[in-house]
Design a protein around this motif. Structure first.
Motif, short mmCIF file in Angstrom:
data_model
loop_
_atom_site.label_atom_id
_atom_site.label_comp_id
_atom_site.label_asym_id
_atom_site.label_seq_id
_atom_site.Cartn_x
_atom_site.Cartn_y
_atom_site.Cartn_z
N GLY A 115 4.22 -14.80 19.82
CA GLY A 115 5.67 -14.34 20.20
C GLY A 115 5.53 -12.84 19.43
N VAL A 116 4.35 -11.87 18.81
CA VAL A 116 4.34 -11.22 18.18
C VAL A 116 4.68 -10.22 19.02
N GLN A 117 6.48 -9.43 18.90
CA GLN A 117 6.36 -8.13 20.08
C GLN A 117 5.95 -6.61 19.21
N PRO A 118 6.18 -5.69 20.58
CA PRO A 118 5.65 -4.77 19.90
C PRO A 118 6.92 -3.71 18.65
N ASP A 119 8.07 -3.76 19.22
CA ASP A 119 9.54 -3.34 18.05
C ASP A 119 8.88 -4.15 16.88
N TRP A 120 8.91 -5.54 16.19
CA TRP A 120 8.59 -6.40 14.83
C TRP A 120 7.29 -5.35 14.38
N LEU A 121 6.69 -5.34 15.56
CA LEU A 121 5.29 -5.12 14.56
C LEU A 121 5.07 -3.06 13.90
N ARG A 122 6.40 -2.46 13.98
CA ARG A 122 6.76 -1.26 13.97
C ARG A 122 7.64 -1.31 12.81
N GLY A 123 8.19 -1.72 12.36
CA GLY A 123 9.23 -2.50 11.30
C GLY A 123 8.39 -2.73 9.96
N THR A 124 9.31 -2.43 9.22
CA THR A 124 8.76 -3.16 7.61
C THR A 124 8.49 -4.21 6.77
N LEU A 125 7.41 -4.01 6.32
CA LEU A 125 7.75 -5.97 5.96
C LEU A 125 7.83 -4.97 4.45
N ILE A 126 8.79 -5.99 3.02
CA ILE A 126 9.19 -5.73 1.75
C ILE A 126 9.12 -6.89 1.84
N TRP A 127 7.87 -6.74 -0.13
CA TRP A 127 7.99 -7.95 -0.56
C TRP A 127 7.55 -7.87 -2.31
N TYR A 128 7.62 -8.87 -2.75
CA TYR A 128 7.48 -8.82 -3.45
C TYR A 128 5.83 -8.76 -4.08
N SER A 129 5.05 -8.12 -4.65
CA SER A 129 3.93 -8.74 -5.10
C SER A 129 3.12 -8.64 -6.76
N GLY A 130 2.81 -10.15 -6.15
CA GLY A 130 2.65 -10.80 -7.43
C GLY A 130 1.43 -9.57 -8.72
N ALA A 131 0.49 -9.54 -7.68
CA ALA A 131 -0.79 -9.11 -7.83
C ALA A 131 -0.70 -6.97 -8.22
N ALA A 132 0.26 -6.78 -7.63
CA ALA A 132 0.79 -5.20 -8.25
C ALA A 132 1.75 -5.54 -9.08
N GLY A 133 2.53 -6.73 -9.65
CA GLY A 133 3.85 -6.48 -10.27
C GLY A 133 4.87 -5.59 -9.87
N ARG A 134 5.18 -5.76 -8.03
CA ARG A 134 6.11 -4.76 -8.14
C ARG A 134 6.74 -4.94 -6.63
N GLU A 135 8.39 -4.39 -6.02
CA GLU A 135 8.49 -4.69 -4.81
C GLU A 135 7.41 -3.80 -3.68
#
Length: 168
Positions: free
Chosen positions: A102-122
């Motif tokens: 179900g992945v759409q091209p427009d969705w792929l062009r967006g940005t994902l924001i998350w908190y990374s435990g490995a990096a210790g930051r958003e």
């Protein structure tokens, strides 16, 4: 370029190769699967677990599913038994395949924001980049599993990406 066809191909490759390596590993004893072979996650079982754990972390970020209750340091011991691990791995591979369809091209062009435990930051990265990382991470660690299986005397089948359509 990461597009919906790439995502689906890599999801199919992921499921195919997980089955391939699990079948080869099933021919080993539990002791042989858990033997410290000097890899980053020590054993075949530990490395399989880490891949599953990481997939579940990324699925939680991408789809809002439940994330693992253990952190990265505990990922090698994520699922204790071999049979429960294999069942969970197959479930996740099915979820990845279902999502990829179900992945759409427009969705792929967006940005994902998350908190990374490995990096210790958003963190924030283009979704297409994150998807490339998801599949690259799997392939990297499956290469380690393949080497450990081969050293243990198991014989995994072919792993070449161009064969995925012929094998499925």
């Amino acid at each position: 370029m990461v597009d919906p066809a790439f995502v689906l191909t890599m999801a199919r490759y992921n499921a195919w190769q997980n089955e391939n390596l699990m079948a080869a590993a099933a021919g080993l004893t539990d002791e042989a699967r858990r033997l410290d072979r000097g890899a980053f996650f020590k054993s075949i079982h530990g490395t399989f677990n880490h891949i599953l754990w990481a997939d579940e972390v990324w699925l939680s970020r991408l789809l809002g599913t439940e994330k693992p209750t253990v952190g990265g340091r505990g990922s090698a011991a994520y699922i204790e038994g071999w049979d429960p691990f294999c069942a969970r791995r197959r479930q996740r591979d099915r979820a990845i395949l279902d999502w990829a369809q179900g992945v759409q091209p427009d969705w792929l062009r967006g940005t994902l924001i998350w908190y990374s435990g490995a990096a210790g930051r958003e963190m924030g990265r283009p979704r297409a980049f994150v998807i490339a990382h998801l599949f690259n991470h799997q392939t990297h660690h499956r290469g380690q599993i393949h080497a450990m299986l081969t050293a243990a005397g198991a014989k995994p089948d072919d792993t070449d990406l161009f064969l995925v359509d012929e094998a499925r």
